[in-house]
Design an enzyme around this catalytic site. Structure first.
Site, PDB file in Angstrom:
ATOM      1  N   ARG A 237      65.247  38.147  33.030  1.00 43.14           N
ATOM      2  CA  ARG A 237      64.504  38.633  31.871  1.00 43.14           C
ATOM      3  C   ARG A 237      63.074  38.113  31.984  1.00 43.14           C
ATOM      4  O   ARG A 237      62.856  36.968  32.397  1.00 43.14           O
ATOM      5  CB  ARG A 237      65.124  38.129  30.561  1.00 43.14           C
ATOM      6  CG  ARG A 237      66.404  38.836  30.161  1.00 43.14           C
ATOM      7  CD  ARG A 237      66.166  40.309  29.784  1.00 43.14           C
ATOM      8  NE  ARG A 237      67.361  40.997  29.327  1.00 43.14           N
ATOM      9  CZ  ARG A 237      68.176  41.715  30.107  1.00 43.14           C
ATOM     10  NH1 ARG A 237      67.933  41.845  31.394  1.00 43.14           N
ATOM     11  NH2 ARG A 237      69.227  42.325  29.587  1.00 43.14           N
ATOM     12  N   ASP A 261      61.244  42.567  38.609  1.00 44.89           N
ATOM     13  CA  ASP A 261      61.871  43.743  37.994  1.00 44.89           C
ATOM     14  C   ASP A 261      61.692  43.707  36.483  1.00 44.89           C
ATOM     15  O   ASP A 261      61.969  44.695  35.810  1.00 44.89           O
ATOM     16  CB  ASP A 261      63.374  43.767  38.342  1.00 44.89           C
ATOM     17  CG  ASP A 261      64.064  45.049  37.880  1.00 44.89           C
ATOM     18  OD1 ASP A 261      63.437  46.130  37.984  1.00 44.89           O
ATOM     19  OD2 ASP A 261      65.214  44.986  37.409  1.00 44.89           O
ATOM     20  N   GLU A 266      57.782  44.865  28.009  1.00 45.40           N
ATOM     21  CA  GLU A 266      58.164  46.076  28.758  1.00 45.40           C
ATOM     22  C   GLU A 266      58.053  47.294  27.858  1.00 45.40           C
ATOM     23  O   GLU A 266      58.396  47.195  26.678  1.00 45.40           O
ATOM     24  CB  GLU A 266      59.603  45.929  29.278  1.00 45.40           C
ATOM     25  CG  GLU A 266      59.736  44.774  30.258  1.00 45.40           C
ATOM     26  CD  GLU A 266      61.177  44.551  30.751  1.00 45.40           C
ATOM     27  OE1 GLU A 266      62.066  45.342  30.396  1.00 45.40           O
ATOM     28  OE2 GLU A 266      61.387  43.574  31.468  1.00 45.40           O
ATOM     29  N   HIS A 285      62.288  47.435  35.618  1.00 44.64           N
ATOM     30  CA  HIS A 285      63.576  46.957  35.084  1.00 44.64           C
ATOM     31  C   HIS A 285      64.704  47.920  35.469  1.00 44.64           C
ATOM     32  O   HIS A 285      65.319  48.561  34.615  1.00 44.64           O
ATOM     33  CB  HIS A 285      63.494  46.783  33.556  1.00 44.64           C
ATOM     34  CG  HIS A 285      64.614  45.940  33.010  1.00 44.64           C
ATOM     35  ND1 HIS A 285      64.494  45.160  31.890  1.00 44.64           N
ATOM     36  CD2 HIS A 285      65.895  45.749  33.437  1.00 44.64           C
ATOM     37  CE1 HIS A 285      65.632  44.542  31.647  1.00 44.64           C
ATOM     38  NE2 HIS A 285      66.500  44.884  32.566  1.00 44.64           N
TER      39      HIS A 285
HETATM   40  C1  DGY Z   1      71.442  44.312  31.758  1.00 42.91           C
HETATM   41  O1  DGY Z   1      72.432  45.028  31.634  1.00 42.91           O
HETATM   42  O2  DGY Z   1      71.298  43.275  31.126  1.00 42.91           O
HETATM   43  C2  DGY Z   1      70.403  44.730  32.761  1.00 42.91           C
HETATM   44  O3  DGY Z   1      69.237  43.991  32.655  1.00 42.91           O
HETATM   45  C3  DGY Z   1      70.078  46.187  32.602  1.00 42.91           C
HETATM   46  O4  DGY Z   1      69.537  46.404  31.338  1.00 42.91           O
END
Ligand code: DGY
Length: 324
Positions: A237, A261, A266, A285
């Site tokens: 994250r 990513d 975001e 992401h």
């Molecule tokens: C999650 O499932 O947490 C991934 O980051 C995709 O959103």
């Protein structure tokens, strides 16, 4: 009578049909992702909600007085205000497991792309910059047999470690709240302190969930410890990283590059300094974004919602809410 649900994101056709069969459905029609305010306006008398990253806190809960179940279509659930959900005794579910291998693939893709400068070289070829072969300016860094330090050894961390250790013969060290002796034995990993990991790794890969304890886990002091030829990769994250500190470390040459990513905000703005750096690979992401895995995740989220609303078990309740 079928339970009433609000579906706050696009779903593949077979999943939408499954929900239509079991529930009375209303849908977010866009444009774009639904915001917290828009969701509070739309939630009405829904008893169930299917959502992805939209914050679910007091605003939505106050507006949605009939809510009983929130199904988060993602493994991470840092968008949920768990204390507020606990107070209301709501059920919240998520979709772990199905995405582990897919996210691990993307983590390796980012690591390789940053080390071998795949996206920078792609841009170079496409703009006609390939004028002679094997120029030193095109060189990247080796991945095989290098040291990979993974911060966060959950299921996805293990899937990455397996790829790195068995496929690329990397020397994998990790830092986690608790050691994982089984993974150590299976893949030859070694547990170490976060400082040792930062000081000695050629690649530092962050794979922790976002919690109050992990926010800005990677900051100025942590980047300053990394080797100047090391690469930082984040597939977890964005808020786990102090982005200002990352930008500073890249600008000062404290680290060699990054593969990202996820971001603090975001979608990231096109003006953002990280997007101006050729040694940073940036993705939108997409850790779990394959057709197969997104379909499986959508089905898992839909099943969680229907089962929880109709009193069937088991559902993938988020761990912090399992005891209520
Ligand atoms: C999650 O499932 O947490 C991934 O980051 C995709 O959103």
């Amino acid at each position: 009578m079928k339970p009433r649900i609000y579906i706050a994101r696009d779903l593949p056709e077979p999943v939408a049909s499954y929900l239509e069969e079991h529930c009375e459905c209303r849908y977010w029609q866009g444009p774009g992702d639904i915001s917290e305010e828009q969701l509070a306006e739309k939630i009405g008398d829904a008893e169930g909600l299917l959502v992805t990253a939209t914050p679910i806190g007091q605003a939505v809960l106050r507006a949605g007085s009939s809510l009983r179940v929130i199904s988060n279509l993602s493994a991470g659930y840092n968008n949920l205000d768990l204390r507020a959900l606990q107070q209301r005794k709501l059920i919240a579910t998520h979709t772990p497991y199905v995405l582990d291998e897919t996210v691990a693939d993307l983590a390796m893709a980012l690591l390789l792309a940053a080390a071998r400068r795949v996206t920078a070289m792609d841009r170079l070829v496409k703009r006609g910059g390939w004028v002679k072969g094997m120029d030193a300016e095109l060189y990247g860094l080796d991945v095989h047999h290098k040291r990979l330090g993974i911060i966060g050894m959950g299921r996805i961390g293990e899937a990455i470690a397996r790829r790195a250790a068995l496929g690329f013969e990397m020397d994998v060290v990790y830092y986690n709240r608790s050691p994982k002796p089984e993974a150590e034995e299976r893949f030859g990993l070694r547990y170490c302190s976060m400082d040792t990991l930062l000081d000695t790794s050629d690649f530092v890969l962050l794979m922790t969930p976002l919690t109050p304890e992990t926010k800005h886990l990677m900051g100025k002091a942590q980047f300053a410890r990394m080797k100047s030829n090391a690469i930082f990769v984040n597939v977890s994250r964005g808020e786990n990283v102090d982005e200002e500190a990352l930008i500073y470390a890249l600008q000062q040459g404290q680290i060699a590059g990054a593969g990202l990513d996820v971001y603090e905000h975001e979608p990231i703005s096109v003006e953002h300094p990280l997007l101006q750096m050729d040694n940073v690979v940036t993705l939108p992401h997409i850790g779990s974004a394959t057709a197969e895995t997104r379909l499986n995740m959508a089905f898992a989220a839909a099943r969680n919602l229907v089962h929880a609303l109709t009193g069937q078990t088991p559902v993938q309740i988020v761990p912090e809410l399992q005891q209520q």
